[in-house]
Write a protein that holds these residues in place. Structure first.
Motif, PDB file in Angstrom:
ATOM      1  N   THR A  59      -4.418  11.806   2.882  1.00 48.83           N
ATOM      2  CA  THR A  59      -3.998  10.408   2.849  1.00 48.83           C
ATOM      3  C   THR A  59      -2.335  10.582   3.212  1.00 48.83           C
ATOM      4  O   THR A  59      -1.501   9.989   3.488  1.00 48.83           O
ATOM      5  CB  THR A  59      -4.153   9.146   2.386  1.00 48.83           C
ATOM      6  OG1 THR A  59      -5.924   9.984   2.211  1.00 48.83           O
ATOM      7  CG2 THR A  59      -3.371   8.227   2.255  1.00 48.83           C
ATOM      8  N   ARG A  60      -1.670  11.082   1.957  1.00 47.11           N
ATOM      9  CA  ARG A  60      -0.069  11.589   2.024  1.00 47.11           C
ATOM     10  C   ARG A  60       0.430  11.834   2.846  1.00 47.11           C
ATOM     11  O   ARG A  60       1.480  11.688   3.596  1.00 47.11           O
ATOM     12  CB  ARG A  60      -0.059  12.097   0.148  1.00 47.11           C
ATOM     13  CG  ARG A  60       1.317  12.590  -0.075  1.00 47.11           C
ATOM     14  CD  ARG A  60       1.965  13.862  -0.823  1.00 47.11           C
ATOM     15  NE  ARG A  60       0.896  15.354  -0.128  1.00 47.11           N
ATOM     16  CZ  ARG A  60       2.106  15.729   1.277  1.00 47.11           C
ATOM     17  NH1 ARG A  60       3.448  14.876   1.087  1.00 47.11           N
ATOM     18  NH2 ARG A  60       1.622  16.754   1.673  1.00 47.11           N
ATOM     19  N   ARG A  61      -0.352  12.920   3.322  1.00 49.88           N
ATOM     20  CA  ARG A  61       0.563  13.886   4.529  1.00 49.88           C
ATOM     21  C   ARG A  61       0.075  12.455   6.103  1.00 49.88           C
ATOM     22  O   ARG A  61       1.373  12.865   6.447  1.00 49.88           O
ATOM     23  CB  ARG A  61      -0.501  14.851   4.396  1.00 49.88           C
ATOM     24  CG  ARG A  61      -0.677  16.325   3.988  1.00 49.88           C
ATOM     25  CD  ARG A  61      -0.979  17.533   4.289  1.00 49.88           C
ATOM     26  NE  ARG A  61      -2.486  17.663   4.770  1.00 49.88           N
ATOM     27  CZ  ARG A  61      -3.172  17.730   3.425  1.00 49.88           C
ATOM     28  NH1 ARG A  61      -2.755  17.719   2.359  1.00 49.88           N
ATOM     29  NH2 ARG A  61      -4.627  17.444   3.912  1.00 49.88           N
ATOM     30  N   ILE A  62      -0.287  12.448   5.794  1.00 47.71           N
ATOM     31  CA  ILE A  62      -0.571  11.121   7.700  1.00 47.71           C
ATOM     32  C   ILE A  62       0.701   9.367   6.728  1.00 47.71           C
ATOM     33  O   ILE A  62       0.775   9.285   8.054  1.00 47.71           O
ATOM     34  CB  ILE A  62      -2.104   9.941   7.377  1.00 47.71           C
ATOM     35  CG1 ILE A  62      -3.336  11.661   7.238  1.00 47.71           C
ATOM     36  CG2 ILE A  62      -2.291   9.445   7.765  1.00 47.71           C
ATOM     37  CD1 ILE A  62      -4.749  11.176   7.702  1.00 47.71           C
ATOM     38  N   LEU A  63       0.625   9.647   5.757  1.00 45.67           N
ATOM     39  CA  LEU A  63       2.210   8.944   5.358  1.00 45.67           C
ATOM     40  C   LEU A  63       3.334   9.422   5.444  1.00 45.67           C
ATOM     41  O   LEU A  63       3.310   8.543   6.562  1.00 45.67           O
ATOM     42  CB  LEU A  63       1.401   7.670   4.138  1.00 45.67           C
ATOM     43  CG  LEU A  63       2.159   7.346   3.548  1.00 45.67           C
ATOM     44  CD1 LEU A  63       3.020   6.158   4.245  1.00 45.67           C
ATOM     45  CD2 LEU A  63       2.306   6.610   1.562  1.00 45.67           C
ATOM     46  N   VAL A 113      -1.426   8.239  -3.753  1.00 45.71           N
ATOM     47  CA  VAL A 113      -1.631   8.811  -2.412  1.00 45.71           C
ATOM     48  C   VAL A 113      -2.015   9.633  -2.664  1.00 45.71           C
ATOM     49  O   VAL A 113      -0.295  10.707  -2.993  1.00 45.71           O
ATOM     50  CB  VAL A 113      -0.721   7.872  -1.252  1.00 45.71           C
ATOM     51  CG1 VAL A 113      -1.314   8.561  -0.003  1.00 45.71           C
ATOM     52  CG2 VAL A 113      -0.273   6.199  -1.301  1.00 45.71           C
ATOM     53  N   SER A 114      -3.187  10.712  -2.256  1.00 46.51           N
ATOM     54  CA  SER A 114      -2.767  11.957  -2.054  1.00 46.51           C
ATOM     55  C   SER A 114      -3.708  12.708  -1.245  1.00 46.51           C
ATOM     56  O   SER A 114      -4.476  11.924  -0.049  1.00 46.51           O
ATOM     57  CB  SER A 114      -4.000  12.777  -4.353  1.00 46.51           C
ATOM     58  OG  SER A 114      -5.302  11.619  -3.949  1.00 46.51           O
ATOM     59  N   MET A 154      -6.171  10.374  -0.336  1.00 46.00           N
ATOM     60  CA  MET A 154      -7.547   9.111  -0.990  1.00 46.00           C
ATOM     61  C   MET A 154      -6.671   8.702  -1.193  1.00 46.00           C
ATOM     62  O   MET A 154      -5.304   8.842  -1.480  1.00 46.00           O
ATOM     63  CB  MET A 154      -7.859   9.874  -1.976  1.00 46.00           C
ATOM     64  CG  MET A 154      -7.740   9.439  -3.113  1.00 46.00           C
ATOM     65  SD  MET A 154      -9.202  10.205  -4.307  1.00 46.00           S
ATOM     66  CE  MET A 154      -8.133   9.651  -5.814  1.00 46.00           C
ATOM     67  N   ILE A 155      -5.997   6.975  -1.715  1.00 42.69           N
ATOM     68  CA  ILE A 155      -5.646   6.151  -2.789  1.00 42.69           C
ATOM     69  C   ILE A 155      -6.438   5.431  -3.568  1.00 42.69           C
ATOM     70  O   ILE A 155      -7.469   5.159  -3.216  1.00 42.69           O
ATOM     71  CB  ILE A 155      -5.798   4.955  -1.392  1.00 42.69           C
ATOM     72  CG1 ILE A 155      -5.064   5.925  -0.540  1.00 42.69           C
ATOM     73  CG2 ILE A 155      -4.253   4.227  -2.134  1.00 42.69           C
ATOM     74  CD1 ILE A 155      -4.223   4.610   1.530  1.00 42.69           C
TER      75      ILE A 155
END
Length: 111
Positions: free
Chosen positions: A16-20, A12-13, A1-2
């Motif tokens: 989505t945080r892991r992907i980033l 960013v959590s 989630m952004i």
């Protein structure tokens, strides 16, 4: 989630945080494979994206920084850098392909 916040801030959590974080690590590896120096901005972003999250980035170090390099740890422990690399998985983590060791764990004797 952004989630966008007022100003230029983003939260960013979750996945989505892991992907980033993975995308930044992949970009650093690509740079290394192609003979380019790693970007400090990428390492900083990965470093502040902790799995549990936190409120904000520190404005700067107060006292001694929490992380130390393999060579600093080797000197503190009186061992070779090669031996410090063997201990590294127990003493820290890799950030953008570079070992950052927990200063407290190293100073406790590297055990």
């Amino acid at each position: 989630m952004i989630q966008e916040l007022p100003g230029d801030a983003l939260v960013v959590s979750g996945v989505t945080r892991r992907i980033l974080a993975q995308a930044l690590a992949d970009a650093q590896r690509w740079r290394a494979r192609n003979g380019l120096a790693p970007l400090q901005a990428y390492a900083t972003l990965v470093g502040v994206m902790s799995p549990d999250g936190h409120a904000d980035i520190d404005s700067g170090p107060v006292g001694q920084p929490e992380g130390m390099s393999i060579h600093e740890a080797a000197a503190a422990l009186g061992i070779t850098a090669r031996h410090a690399r063997r201990l590294a998985p127990r003493l820290g983590r890799k950030v953008a392909g570079v070992w950052v060791l927990d200063r407290a764990a190293v100073l406790e004797g590297g055990e």
